[in-house]
Motif scaffolding. Sequence first.
Motif, PDB file in Angstrom:
ATOM      1  N   GLY A 269     -28.985  43.760 102.612  1.00 30.96           N
ATOM      2  CA  GLY A 269     -30.910  43.318 103.202  1.00 30.96           C
ATOM      3  C   GLY A 269     -31.401  44.306 102.976  1.00 30.96           C
ATOM      4  O   GLY A 269     -31.672  45.330 101.403  1.00 30.96           O
ATOM      5  N   GLY A 270     -32.798  44.137 102.924  1.00 30.77           N
ATOM      6  CA  GLY A 270     -34.422  43.983 103.517  1.00 30.77           C
ATOM      7  C   GLY A 270     -34.366  44.073 102.067  1.00 30.77           C
ATOM      8  O   GLY A 270     -35.531  44.771 100.549  1.00 30.77           O
TER       9      GLY A 270
ATOM     10  N   TYR B  35     -23.705  40.841  88.708  1.00 26.52           N
ATOM     11  CA  TYR B  35     -25.272  39.776  88.128  1.00 26.52           C
ATOM     12  C   TYR B  35     -26.734  41.384  88.469  1.00 26.52           C
ATOM     13  O   TYR B  35     -26.216  42.938  88.895  1.00 26.52           O
ATOM     14  CB  TYR B  35     -25.720  40.104  90.127  1.00 26.52           C
ATOM     15  N   LYS B  36     -27.379  41.778  87.150  1.00 21.88           N
ATOM     16  CA  LYS B  36     -28.963  42.575  86.851  1.00 21.88           C
ATOM     17  C   LYS B  36     -29.570  42.388  87.953  1.00 21.88           C
ATOM     18  O   LYS B  36     -30.233  41.340  87.567  1.00 21.88           O
ATOM     19  CB  LYS B  36     -28.826  42.041  85.853  1.00 21.88           C
ATOM     20  N   ALA B  37     -29.585  43.191  88.910  1.00 15.45           N
ATOM     21  CA  ALA B  37     -31.246  43.032  90.131  1.00 15.45           C
ATOM     22  C   ALA B  37     -31.980  43.964  88.907  1.00 15.45           C
ATOM     23  O   ALA B  37     -33.026  42.926  89.913  1.00 15.45           O
ATOM     24  CB  ALA B  37     -30.219  43.105  91.591  1.00 15.45           C
ATOM     25  N   VAL B  38     -31.610  44.275  88.859  1.00 18.96           N
ATOM     26  CA  VAL B  38     -32.854  45.054  88.149  1.00 18.96           C
ATOM     27  C   VAL B  38     -32.517  45.278  86.608  1.00 18.96           C
ATOM     28  O   VAL B  38     -31.246  46.300  86.243  1.00 18.96           O
ATOM     29  CB  VAL B  38     -33.404  46.515  88.418  1.00 18.96           C
ATOM     30  N   ASP B  39     -33.170  44.673  85.364  1.00 15.83           N
ATOM     31  CA  ASP B  39     -32.647  44.806  84.116  1.00 15.83           C
ATOM     32  C   ASP B  39     -33.876  46.356  83.098  1.00 15.83           C
ATOM     33  O   ASP B  39     -34.378  45.199  82.308  1.00 15.83           O
ATOM     34  CB  ASP B  39     -32.956  43.060  83.597  1.00 15.83           C
ATOM     35  N   ASP B  40     -33.367  47.479  82.778  1.00 17.04           N
ATOM     36  CA  ASP B  40     -34.212  47.999  82.090  1.00 17.04           C
ATOM     37  C   ASP B  40     -35.846  47.761  82.546  1.00 17.04           C
ATOM     38  O   ASP B  40     -36.377  47.532  81.086  1.00 17.04           O
ATOM     39  CB  ASP B  40     -33.293  47.086  80.484  1.00 17.04           C
ATOM     40  N   ILE B  41     -36.274  48.352  83.501  1.00 12.92           N
ATOM     41  CA  ILE B  41     -37.076  48.628  83.564  1.00 12.92           C
ATOM     42  C   ILE B  41     -37.804  50.500  83.315  1.00 12.92           C
ATOM     43  O   ILE B  41     -36.663  50.983  83.288  1.00 12.92           O
ATOM     44  CB  ILE B  41     -37.178  48.488  84.994  1.00 12.92           C
ATOM     45  N   SER B  62     -37.175  45.717  96.634  1.00 14.76           N
ATOM     46  CA  SER B  62     -36.510  46.424  97.060  1.00 14.76           C
ATOM     47  C   SER B  62     -35.026  47.342  96.255  1.00 14.76           C
ATOM     48  O   SER B  62     -34.890  48.651  96.743  1.00 14.76           O
ATOM     49  CB  SER B  62     -35.790  45.386  98.141  1.00 14.76           C
ATOM     50  N   THR B  63     -34.185  46.980  95.435  1.00 15.99           N
ATOM     51  CA  THR B  63     -33.720  47.493  95.175  1.00 15.99           C
ATOM     52  C   THR B  63     -34.252  48.250  93.527  1.00 15.99           C
ATOM     53  O   THR B  63     -33.361  50.005  93.734  1.00 15.99           O
ATOM     54  CB  THR B  63     -32.452  46.873  93.675  1.00 15.99           C
TER      55      THR B  63
END
Lengths: 270, 334
Positions: A269-270, B35-41, B62-63
């Motif tokens: 969530g969030g 699943y890549k939620a954040v990808d090399d930032i 959010s991640t």
Amino acid sequence: MSLRPYFAFFKAYFLVYLAYRVQVILWFFTNALEIAFAMLLWTAIYASSSVDVLYGFTLSDMLLYQLLMTLSYSLTDMNPIDTLYDDFNDGKIAMSLIKPVNYEIQTFFQNLGANAFRNMVLLLPMIGIILVSGLLNSSNVSLSLASLGLFVLSIVMGLLINYFVKFVFSNLVFYTEASFGLWQLQAIVISLLAGGIVPLHFFPDVIANVLRLLPFAYIQYVPVMALMGRISGSELTSALLIQSIWVGVLALLAHLVWKHSIKHMKVNGG
Amino acid sequence: MIEVSHVSKDFIKYEKEKGLKGLVKGFFNAKKKIYKAVDDISFSIKEGEMVGYIGANGAGKSTTIKMLTGILTPTHGEIKVNGIVPTLDRKANAKTIGVVFGQRTQLWWDLPLQESFSVLKEIYQVSDEDYEERMAFFNEVLGLNEFIKSPVRTLSLGQRMRADIAASLIHNPKVLYLDEPTIGLDVSAKLAMRQAIKKMNETFKTTLILTTHDMDDIEDLCSRIMILDHGKIIYDGDLSKIKEKYGTMKTLSFSCGEAFEQVNELKEAFSFDPDFSVEVNELNLIIKFNKHTTSVSQVTTFVMKHVDVVDMSMSDTDIETIVASIYEAKVVNV
Ligand SMILES: Nc1ncnc2c1ncn2[C@@H]1O[C@H](COP(=O)(O)OP(=O)(O)O)[C@@H](O)[C@H]1O
Ligand SMILES: [Mg+2]
């Protein structure tokens, strides 16, 4: 490390229950009904039996046992399951992790706060019932400062064991993401293994001996049997020793399991 | 203040079957999907900077915030906030940050608001003096006293959010992370919230990372924005620069008394402006043009000469449209 913030959690959860007065009254009556039911049941069992003493327990021993088990249940009752379930399942845990507190200690104190409130309500009436019933006399239990002291010590360790066992269980369920229904089952199983339904020495010897090695017997059974004078001398010393070993082992296990959980946590969530 | 280098977060999604059988089966061979939620930032933020972190739903905002706050461990890369690696020293990091996740509350559901604040005071070990002073300030700006005695579960969304913002600031954090803090707030509550944040920033140089869908919040608070798309940062820089580059377009909308039929002549007349475009929608006429090459009066004069205009409105490109056009282009050079 200062414990002050954790007392704030203790106090907060104590207060939470103040907000649920109706629930507290209900739960008071549930307890009373449960006790009454157990009393009637055992009276009927003894009445229909051909002997007066079952496995070394007279009827009044049994009634006293049931009362003391209810009392010790209330004293050792901790529900990290509820806390952890909420925290994991809807990601509320994120809200604890953004604060500079140790989550394990915080959860413990929250549960302790709830426990303290319940006992504030239930303890006096229950002690009253035990004293008024005269069962202490008829089962020849002589209370001394020493025996009460040992009971308190053993109950505190029982509370810790109960807490850690449930804490570990909760985490396992969290890994497997299993359904909540398992909890109902788990509560009944623990109650049975802890002697909450029948005294452990009523089980066949083989089973009883195994149960005496498991941690469940050390939640309520050992303190109650010690108070009733059924465990004494060197037997009591070794029981308390095993109890303290279980506290240590389970505390460590709970900590390791938690470390693992937190590493693998996906916050929903969030 | 905040250093993020080559950070990624993978979520492993298991495809599971339901029930006990699925549980047992899944235990031995679950199908994994990464699943890549954040990808090399990578980015860095200085003390006192106020940064808007924007992107569509599911972009990974959010991640990112969860990793910065130490809730989630990055799969790759390194994060340092104030010299601390948040996941390694979560408690030390937590002392110096304030966080609001608009979707949920950090207050205790069953407790009167007052009690929640007492717990927070103990947790952060705020002195009585500071506590009184800050509570008075929050009350003044956010109007907490109206509902300070009510249990949190009885508060309206707007009241709860105001309380949450106060809660995130009670210990005067060095860094403030606000993840959609204005959802559900009415205009006056929004203004109050922004005022509180600005004041903290001016007085204590509080660093801010703000995610929001409300571009007014961003324009009011942030001078720098980072735009995230599918886990990648596609723009990081000044808000003003991006407005200059993408914000030179003007839109004129006319409601006409009769159908406008001179579209071709209009286009012909303004062919010197490559950004010029016309859209006719029944009696409405929408004209977009570059304000550096074409003037408003040229366009209005032309239109009024050919049709009867009932109503007319004009707008600059707002940041939302700018962001939308950046999304479409994906790569940005400013
Ligand atoms: N706990 C999780 N498990 C699996 N996938 C997740 C989890 N949390 C977020 N995601 C996925 O990661 C992506 C980014 O989510 P999020 O950071 O919440 O986006 P935003 O805040 O930008 O809307 C989404 O596609 C979301 O489905
Ligand atoms: Mg989000």
